[in-house]
Design a protein around this motif. Structure first.
Motif, mmCIF file in Angstrom:
data_model
loop_
_atom_site.group_PDB
_atom_site.id
_atom_site.type_symbol
_atom_site.label_atom_id
_atom_site.label_comp_id
_atom_site.label_asym_id
_atom_site.label_seq_id
_atom_site.Cartn_x
_atom_site.Cartn_y
_atom_site.Cartn_z
ATOM 1 N N TRP A 121 0.844 -1.199 0.000
ATOM 2 C CA TRP A 121 0.000 0.000 0.000
ATOM 3 C C TRP A 121 0.872 1.239 0.000
ATOM 4 C CZ3 TRP A 121 -4.597 2.127 -0.602
ATOM 5 C CH2 TRP A 121 -4.860 3.365 -0.023
ATOM 6 N N PRO B 250 0.636 5.437 0.412
ATOM 7 C CA PRO B 250 -0.247 6.580 0.674
ATOM 8 C C PRO B 250 -0.166 7.621 -0.433
ATOM 9 C CG PRO B 250 1.684 6.658 2.089
ATOM 10 C CD PRO B 250 1.761 5.367 1.345
ATOM 11 N N TYR B 251 0.713 7.417 -1.396
ATOM 12 C CA TYR B 251 0.884 8.411 -2.456
ATOM 13 C C TYR B 251 0.331 7.941 -3.800
ATOM 14 C CZ TYR B 251 3.881 10.344 1.091
ATOM 15 O OH TYR B 251 4.344 10.839 2.280
ATOM 16 N N SER B 252 -0.443 6.885 -3.811
ATOM 17 C CA SER B 252 -1.044 6.450 -5.071
ATOM 18 C C SER B 252 -2.266 7.313 -5.347
ATOM 19 C CB SER B 252 -1.441 4.979 -4.972
ATOM 20 O OG SER B 252 -2.386 4.829 -3.943
ATOM 21 N N PHE B 253 -2.766 7.241 -6.554
ATOM 22 C CA PHE B 253 -3.927 8.059 -6.906
ATOM 23 C C PHE B 253 -5.186 7.209 -6.935
ATOM 24 C CE2 PHE B 253 -0.314 10.254 -8.803
ATOM 25 C CZ PHE B 253 -0.447 11.474 -8.183
ATOM 26 N N LEU B 254 -6.220 7.709 -6.301
ATOM 27 C CA LEU B 254 -7.484 6.968 -6.242
ATOM 28 C C LEU B 254 -8.596 7.774 -6.893
ATOM 29 C CD1 LEU B 254 -7.405 5.898 -2.476
ATOM 30 C CD2 LEU B 254 -6.614 4.597 -4.421
ATOM 31 N N ILE C 171 -12.027 6.277 -3.083
ATOM 32 C CA ILE C 171 -11.854 6.961 -1.793
ATOM 33 C C ILE C 171 -13.055 6.703 -0.899
ATOM 34 C CG2 ILE C 171 -11.910 9.259 -0.735
ATOM 35 C CD1 ILE C 171 -9.704 10.074 -2.388
ATOM 36 N N ARG D 257 -12.908 3.152 0.392
ATOM 37 C CA ARG D 257 -11.627 2.672 0.913
ATOM 38 C C ARG D 257 -11.747 2.025 2.294
ATOM 39 N NH1 ARG D 257 -7.978 -0.070 -0.540
ATOM 40 N NH2 ARG D 257 -6.824 -0.457 1.343
ATOM 41 N N ARG E 12 -10.730 -1.750 3.051
ATOM 42 C CA ARG E 12 -9.630 -2.069 3.955
ATOM 43 C C ARG E 12 -10.066 -3.155 4.935
ATOM 44 N NH1 ARG E 12 -7.600 -0.095 9.043
ATOM 45 N NH2 ARG E 12 -5.311 -0.035 9.080
ATOM 46 N N TYR F 72 -0.238 -2.610 6.652
ATOM 47 C CA TYR F 72 -0.240 -2.006 5.323
ATOM 48 C C TYR F 72 1.045 -1.218 5.125
ATOM 49 C CZ TYR F 72 -5.093 -2.793 3.959
ATOM 50 O OH TYR F 72 -6.270 -3.340 3.559
ATOM 51 N N VAL G 133 0.117 16.514 4.572
ATOM 52 C CA VAL G 133 0.127 15.828 3.274
ATOM 53 C C VAL G 133 1.303 14.869 3.192
ATOM 54 C CG1 VAL G 133 0.351 16.150 0.791
ATOM 55 C CG2 VAL G 133 -1.109 17.669 2.110
ATOM 56 N N LYS G 134 2.433 15.280 3.770
ATOM 57 C CA LYS G 134 3.618 14.415 3.748
ATOM 58 C C LYS G 134 3.423 13.189 4.630
ATOM 59 C CE LYS G 134 7.552 16.351 4.642
ATOM 60 N NZ LYS G 134 8.242 17.363 5.461
ATOM 61 N N GLY G 135 2.420 13.233 5.497
ATOM 62 C CA GLY G 135 2.148 12.072 6.347
ATOM 63 C C GLY G 135 2.871 12.131 7.675
ATOM 64 N N ALA H 254 -2.441 2.959 8.256
ATOM 65 C CA ALA H 254 -2.051 2.756 6.855
ATOM 66 C C ALA H 254 -3.086 1.878 6.175
ATOM 67 C CB ALA H 254 -0.680 2.113 6.788
ATOM 68 N N VAL I 266 -7.492 6.003 3.391
ATOM 69 C CA VAL I 266 -7.186 7.091 2.469
ATOM 70 C C VAL I 266 -6.268 8.097 3.163
ATOM 71 C CG1 VAL I 266 -8.148 8.984 1.139
ATOM 72 C CG2 VAL I 266 -9.379 6.828 1.300
ATOM 73 N N SER I 267 -5.149 8.401 2.524
ATOM 74 C CA SER I 267 -4.215 9.348 3.134
ATOM 75 C C SER I 267 -4.606 10.774 2.740
ATOM 76 C CB SER I 267 -2.794 9.054 2.670
ATOM 77 O OG SER I 267 -2.680 9.285 1.285
ATOM 78 N N PHE J 270 -2.719 12.876 1.355
ATOM 79 C CA PHE J 270 -2.211 13.099 -0.002
ATOM 80 C C PHE J 270 -3.220 12.637 -1.043
ATOM 81 C CE2 PHE J 270 -0.240 11.559 -3.864
ATOM 82 C CZ PHE J 270 0.568 12.621 -4.235
ATOM 83 N N GLN J 271 -3.755 11.460 -0.832
ATOM 84 C CA GLN J 271 -4.706 10.915 -1.803
ATOM 85 C C GLN J 271 -5.962 11.768 -1.899
ATOM 86 O OE1 GLN J 271 -4.731 7.073 -0.004
ATOM 87 N NE2 GLN J 271 -3.582 6.151 -1.692
ATOM 88 N N ALA J 272 -6.438 12.237 -0.753
ATOM 89 C CA ALA J 272 -7.635 13.073 -0.763
ATOM 90 C C ALA J 272 -7.371 14.359 -1.529
ATOM 91 C CB ALA J 272 -8.061 13.397 0.660
ATOM 92 N N ALA K 174 -4.983 14.887 -3.826
ATOM 93 C CA ALA K 174 -4.750 14.622 -5.249
ATOM 94 C C ALA K 174 -6.072 14.413 -5.983
ATOM 95 C CB ALA K 174 -3.848 13.397 -5.416
ATOM 96 N N LYS L 272 6.543 11.108 12.274
ATOM 97 C CA LYS L 272 7.780 11.076 11.483
ATOM 98 C C LYS L 272 8.749 12.125 11.970
ATOM 99 C CE LYS L 272 6.505 9.437 6.956
ATOM 100 N NZ LYS L 272 6.126 9.915 5.625
#
Lengths: 144, 513
Positions: free
Chosen positions: A41, A43-47, A52, A55, A59, A91, B88-90, B98, B101-102, B104-106, B108, B513
């Motif tokens: 998984w 967290p930087y993939s595009f959905l 979303i 999700r 999960r 994940y 956004v960087k988490g 994990a 939905v992160s 970042f994904q929201a 994007a 982090k």
């Protein structure tokens, strides 16, 4: 404190070999076995919007499936071994997550199965086993 | 020529169906005439100016709201910018979460709904009518709009509906209903219903017809002229296949390609600006001078300001309420975090990408200047005369192609993909509003999807003027209702924000982090 050994398990035959190998070591040392199953998984993939929305539900389903199809059958098998077993389902990026588990648990060893693939993507991006062999702070055993 | 109709939309459309063919000969012209006639009254109402001025009340409405939110939340766009990036960087994401939905994904996904034709065609319209000065007001509106987004997205998460199967639905119609109830205010439900109705119009207008229209304009620009309904039918078929036929792979591919197109667009713009770096100073000079003098554009300062604010609002959708629908599905314990993340959206969309487009148009000399007076030459229609005689997306295309001839093909592809992804986004927003009104169900949802696809065809066939007017009107109508709701609910956001910030300071909210 007993020693801990982390073994990566994804349900494949090689992973099974790795678990058996780790089990022998754990028996010999009286160590605890940590079985780690990582769901790939990023967290930087595009959905898409619908992905979303669904999700959280997916999960849950994925975790249930992992437990039912992969983790539980293995646990049943290991019940009679007499070795103390812990299970972690997480994940993340497979190699990074395994490293994090090793660090967090303070394990002395990491056992992984070799996928045995030599596909182009492996050549380009490296394999999990390769990455771990390079980056792990503890002894890594790669079981074919 | 616009005829004013007081009759409802469908009645007017039927009336003009009977009269239109007499004056119009082609399918496109017929569709166009019907369209202009049946939506004219709605457009006139939304854009009616304050008595005795040329200043539309709706533009003031958005600006005042953004200003109020900016001050009410103590310049949250500046204060919260760094924290938004950390989120956004988490940095604050619990590793145990994990797989959800992160942030970042929201971001994007929400961005792929807003970054689109507004950034390419809308900016060209703004600069083409309001001159370079419109850019200044656009940037300002983008910066202010960050506070509006923050407010609506926080509420979107806080008052979303979570269904037993684990899916979530949120947005202004939900926070207006629930938030008003919670505060003991009456009138939440009717307001929410009104919003949902306008949202459906917005989905058909700005989120659909405008997109189809500009995609067709760009296609004819590359392929030569052909009737708009052909593009319309092809687009409608693909959209239908995705939203009703469950062709998820197309949606997935779009979702993955669009961000790269956006990055490619910005990089190309940056290269063009670097090649002409000696003129950047001059371009900013024009932007500032134009912002306060108008440099001869129709309407002067006010003309530049109105265009800038209008296009910014249309592009980043701050205050409109659509983003609240997109952001509300995120899994987070703190609704405010999603507010923080969403304030980056107008920044990326308007302050960065829209400004790039404007600078490229200005620097490549698309706008004709009278050499004697140094003012812009305004044509009969009130727009500035352009080197190529283009408006809308064709103007942007001409500007980019002035440096890289091949870029018009990349832009054509980008426009089509952006148009497509925006249509998918708005079909989602529209559907959420539709199900809020009529309830969930296969047949009900399919009805919406079919109507949505029919509007794709109308949009591609109608000429730019009436389509852009209706697109604007429908989106701004959403903002009217949404902002009323935000005014009543902003104390709730303030409470959430204060509590979050104090826990952040005390270390109760941990960095991972």
């Amino acid at each position: 404190m007993t020693e801990k050994i982390v073994v990566a398990y994804d349900g494949s035959e090689n992973a099974h070999n790795a678990v058996n190998f780790a089990l022998d070591v754990a028996k010999a040392k009286g160590a605890t076995l940590i079985v780690a199953h990582v769901l790939e998984w990023s967290p930087y993939s595009f959905l898409t919007k619908t992905e979303i929305e669904e999700r959280h539900m997916r999960r849950k389903e994925e975790l249930e499936r992992a437990d039912k199809a992969i983790v539980s059958p293995l646990l049943k098998e290991l019940q009679t071994s007499g070795v103390e077993v812990e299970v972690l389902v997480k994940y993340g990026h497979t190699a990074e997550t395994l490293l994090a588990i090793v660090k967090e648990s303070g394990a002395k060893q990491l056992v992984i199965g070799r996928t045995g693939q030599s596909s182009i993507s492996t050549r380009l991006f490296g394999s999990v086993a390769g990455t771990l062999a390079q980056a792990a702070p503890v002894a890594v055993t790669i079981v074919p | 020529m616009k005829t004013q109709f007081k009759a409802p939309l469908l009645g007017a459309a039927a009336a003009s169906l009977l009269t239109a063919p007499a004056q119009a000969s082609t399918v496109d012209e017929t569709v166009n005439a019907i369209f202009a006639n049946s939506t004219g009254w709605f457009v006139s109402f939304i854009f009616s100016p304050f008595p005795g001025t040329s200043f539309p009340w709706i533009v003031a409405w958005l600006v005042i709201a953004a200003t109020i939110f900016t001050f009410y939340f103590g310049l949250i766009q500046a204060r919260g910018f760094k924290h938004a990036i950390q989120l956004v960087k988490g940095d604050y994401s619990d590793p145990d979460d994990a797989g959800e939905v992160s942030h970042f994904q929201a971001l994007a996904t929400a961005l792929s709904g807003t970054v689109g034709l507004g950034n390419i065609a809308g900016v060209a319209v703004a600069v083409g009518i309001g001159g370079p000065g419109a850019t200044f007001w656009m940037i300002l509106a983008g910066l202010m709009g960050m506070a509006s987004k923050f407010t609506e997205c926080t509420l979107g998460v806080k008052y979303r509906n979570e269904f037993p199967n684990g899916t979530v639905s949120g947005g202004p119609m939900y926070y207006i209903t629930k938030g008003f109830e919670e505060r003991g205010l009456k009138g939440g439900k009717p307001l929410a219903i009104l919003f949902a109705i306008f949202c459906i119009f917005g989905a058909f207008g700005g989120g659909n017809m405008f997109q189809a229209n500009q995609a067709h304009a760009q296609l004819t620009n590359v392929l030569g002229d052909y009737p708009g309904y052909i593009t319309g039918i092809i687009f409608a078929a693909i959209v239908f296949a995705v939203i009703a036929g469950g062709l998820k792979s197309i949606a997935k591919v779009t979702e993955k390609v669009v961000p790269f197109m956006g990055v490619l667009y910005v990089i190309t713009a940056l290269i063009i600006l670097l090649i002409n770096f000696d003129q950047i100073g001059w371009a900013f000079g024009q932007i500032f001078e134009g912002a306060f003098t108008g440099l001869g554009v129709a309407g002067g300062l006010a003309g530049a300001l109105i265009q800038g604010f209008k296009r910014a609002a249309f592009s980043n959708e701050a205050g409109v309420g659509s983003a609240a629908i997109a952001h509300s599905a995120v899994k987070t314990k703190e609704p405010v975090t999603e507010g923080y993340v969403s304030l980056l959206e107008p920044f990326i969309d308007t302050v960065v990408i829209c400004t790039m487009t404007a600078l490229v148009i200005i620097i490549t000399g698309q706008l004709m200047v009278d050499p004697e007076t140094g003012l812009y030459m305004v044509g009969e229609n009130g727009a500035i005369q352009t080197a190529s005689g283009n408006t809308g997306v064709a103007l942007t295309s001409a500007a980019f192609s002035a440096t890289f001839g091949w870029f018009r093909y990349v832009l054509a592809l980008a426009v089509i993909l952006f148009a497509f992804s925006t249509m998918l986004s708005w079909s989602y927003y529209g559907l959420k509003a539709w199900t809020f009104l009529f309830g969930e169900g296969k047949a009900k949802e399919l009805t919406f999807k079919v109507i949505f696809c029919l509007f794709v065809i109308v949009g591609a066939a109608a000429s730019l003027g009436p389509v852009i007017d209706f697109s604007d009107a429908s989106i701004f109508a959403m903002a009217v209702v949404n902002i009323i709701g935000l005014y009543f609910l902003m104390p709730i956001v303030k409470r959430e924000l204060d509590s979050y910030v104090s826990r952040l300071k005390s270390g109760e909210i941990k960095k991972f982090k």
